[in-house]
Write an enzyme that holds these catalytic residues in place. Structure first.
Site, short mmCIF file in Angstrom:
data_model
loop_
_atom_site.label_atom_id
_atom_site.label_comp_id
_atom_site.label_asym_id
_atom_site.label_seq_id
_atom_site.Cartn_x
_atom_site.Cartn_y
_atom_site.Cartn_z
CE LYS A 191 -1.13 1.72 -0.49
NZ LYS A 191 -0.13 0.69 -0.68
CB SER A 387 2.95 -1.19 0.38
OG SER A 387 2.60 0.18 0.24
#
Length: 590
Positions: A191, A387
């Site tokens: 991330k 996402s």
């Protein structure tokens, strides 16, 4: 006293007269421009494929309490999908002889560029021509233009063909030196949206994912160019590596272009092709005008069965939503309307989003769950479905993506600004008074406490686990299988089909055809959603001052410049983010 009453009445009367005249003029303009075919198409015409003003897949429909809601002038008039439909229509239009791309500069994303290129290739099967000309070819515009029958380049121009690269900025030392920092809570080793605030250099994991991503996109690009230009992939890589197309003559020698010529010579070639006299002009029509011309003929309204196409584009923020951001209001209302409409046999959710709010993603996911119990839901991924964008895709019956679609990024983070070091450095002290030890929670002027960090991490971990479970159930995988390809990592559509995140490689048309088969219909038309709700005040804001003629975006770009406007827009997007986020780690453009 009567004098003041008369003056007041006169002022009110003048104001009402001006207001009424204003709306009458708008109404008259709408009436005059509402003819069935506003564009007169002539024989032997050529479509000018200028895409400078085309950005979004869907240009939007609006519902308002204003009687003038159809005149929402502060919006793009034409969507990218309408352009694709118009090119389809042009294949069988006897008046259209071909398409030209002249100095095209578009805002299209990677998947849109691929989809346009494929559509032009299909158009050429009609035995009509596609020609391209540019003073300078950017790498993206060359990729699109390489589908042409012939590619022309200005003698003083160049072809920007050098491969893909990205530059990432890191801010840890800046934070340490200024005392202005970001407190980061995240789950997922890939991330990397927050990595610049945690380190001063790229991590091995992030370097790996960015490298794989760029290589995957590049392979699609050179494979397509190689096919149409009859140049091997190996040779294209040699050209890119050595910048061997940096001058017009070098580009010609390497067979990236067919002819080095001026624009007037390009136009002379068109005249010869179309058998137009030397002293006459080529009949041409812009793609936006041709969309106008062909739109009334593109759908067969005698067909009762409908495939609903719902567009979810932009960052996921919440609220009503609009063409450039996703809100649960318009999306969930559209899903509900489509599943309750007996004529709608299946639904296609077209997603172009880097993600955003975890809460809003969950709200949309739930509405898709309810819809799936009634009708099939197929997802078509555009440039991005990453996402939160993947969160709202994962439970569809079938997921389609383009090879260059960016997807995955199954990870969660929280990011909070902290100015304690900066405040201390300049003599600012924050004192807190509270009834309970967690009443204030997080303060931007105090160091984050371990206790608060623990609570925040619990929240992020919980959302991550929910995210992974949603994907596992939707994709019929185990938690561990999803977790192994998650951790915030980003994938292209080509790679996502290999790891199970995507079912099929295909464009929007393929997704619609598949949805129709799931809905057990062979004779159908499509209907676009959402219809965004705007109140009268929002409508008036769009008409204020110069925005009657120009969008706010156009005015700001003119004043600030393209790059400064982009920075301002990103800052505004950051301000609008609320709660825990599920966002793609970076922007990617060709």
């Amino acid at each position: 006293m009567n004098f003041f009453k008369s003056v007041f009445a006169t002022v009110v009367g003048i104001f009402l007269f001006m207001l009424l005249s204003f709306f009458l003029l708008i109404g008259l303009g709408a009436l005059l421009g509402s003819g069935e075919d506003k564009v007169k198409l002539k024989d032997n015409s050529v479509i000018q494929l200028d895409l400078a003003k085309i950005k979004f897949d869907y240009a939007g429909k609006y519902e308002s309490d204003s009687p003038f809601s159809s005149l929402m002038l502060d919006k793009d008039k034409v969507g990218f999908v309408e352009v694709l439909k118009a090119i389809d229509a042009a294949k069988t239009d006897d008046k259209i002889k071909g398409i030209t791309l002249v100095n095209n500069q578009s805002s299209l994303g990677l998947a849109q560029s691929k989809e346009l290129r494929d559509k032009l290739e299909d158009f050429k099967k009609s035995k009509k021509f596609v020609y391209a000309y540019a003073n300078i070819f950017s790498q993206k515009e060359y990729y699109i233009s390489s589908i042409a029958d012939a590619v022309y380049l200005n003698p003083a121009g160049e072809v920007d063909f050098k491969g893909l690269g990205t530059e990432l900025l890191f801010f840890k030392n800046f934070q340490d030196q200024t005392g202005l920092k970001m407190e980061i809570i995240r789950h997922g080793k890939f991330k990397s949206a927050v990595e610049p605030y945690l380190a001063q250099e790229i991590s091995p994991e992030n370097r790996e994912q960015v490298t794989v991503l760029l290589q995957s996109v590049w392979q699609t690009i050179v494979k397509d160019i190689a096919k149409n230009r009859n140049i091997s992939v190996a040779q294209l890589n040699v050209i890119a590596d050595g910048l061997l197309a940096r001058t017009p003559q070098m580009a010609l020698q390497q067979k990236l272009v067919d002819k080095v010529a001026y624009e007037d010579e390009f136009n002379d070639m068109l005249k010869t092709k179309l058998k137009v006299k030397e002293d006459e002009d080529v009949e041409s029509i812009s793609i936006t005008d041709y969309v106008d011309h062909s739109s009334t003929k593109s759908e067969d309204f005698t067909k009762d069965d409908i495939i609903a196409v719902i567009y979810a584009q932009g960052e996921i923020r919440g609220g009503e939503g609009d063409v450039d951001y996703i809100g649960e209001g318009s999306i969930n209302r559209s899903l509900k309307e489509a599943r309750e409409d007996e004529d709608v046999k299946a639904i296609v959710l077209r997603i172009d989003s880097p993600g955003g709010s975890a809460l809003v993603s969950e709200l949309i996911w739930r509405e898709i769950e309810l819809t799936k119990k009634v009708k099939p839901v197929v997802v078509s991924m555009g440039n991005l479905a990453a996402s939160g964008g993947y969160y709202i895709a994962c439970n569809a019956n079938t997921i389609f993506a383009e090879p260059t679609t960016i997807t995955g990024s199954i990870g969660v983070f929280g990011m909070m600004p902290n100015a304690h070091g900066f405040a201390t450095k300049y003599g600012v002290n924050a004192e807190q008074v509270q009834t309970h030890k967690n009443a204030i929670g997080y303060s931007v002027f105090e160091p984050i406490s371990e206790e608060y960090k623990t609570f925040a991490l619990e929240g992020v971990d919980q959302i991550y686990k929910t995210f992974v479970n949603r994907v596992a159930v939707g994709r019929k995988m185990t938690f561990d299988q999803v977790d192994a390809i998650a951790q915030g990592r980003v994938w292209t559509g080509s790679d996502a089909i290999k790891n199970g995140l995507v079912d099929k490689i295909g464009n929007l048309d393929a997704a619609i055809a598949h949805a129709a088969s799931l809905g057990k219909t062979k004779s159908f038309r499509t209907e676009n959603y959402p219809e965004y709700k705007k109140n009268f005040n929002e409508f008036l804001e769009g008409l204020a001052g110069a925005s009657i003629y120009k969008s706010k975006e156009t005015i700001m770009k003119e004043e600030l410049g393209e790059e400064n406007y982009s920075l301002l827009k990103k800052m505004k997007e950051m301000q609008n983010r609320k709660g825990v986020q599920m966002l793609m780690p970076f922007d990617l453009s060709l």
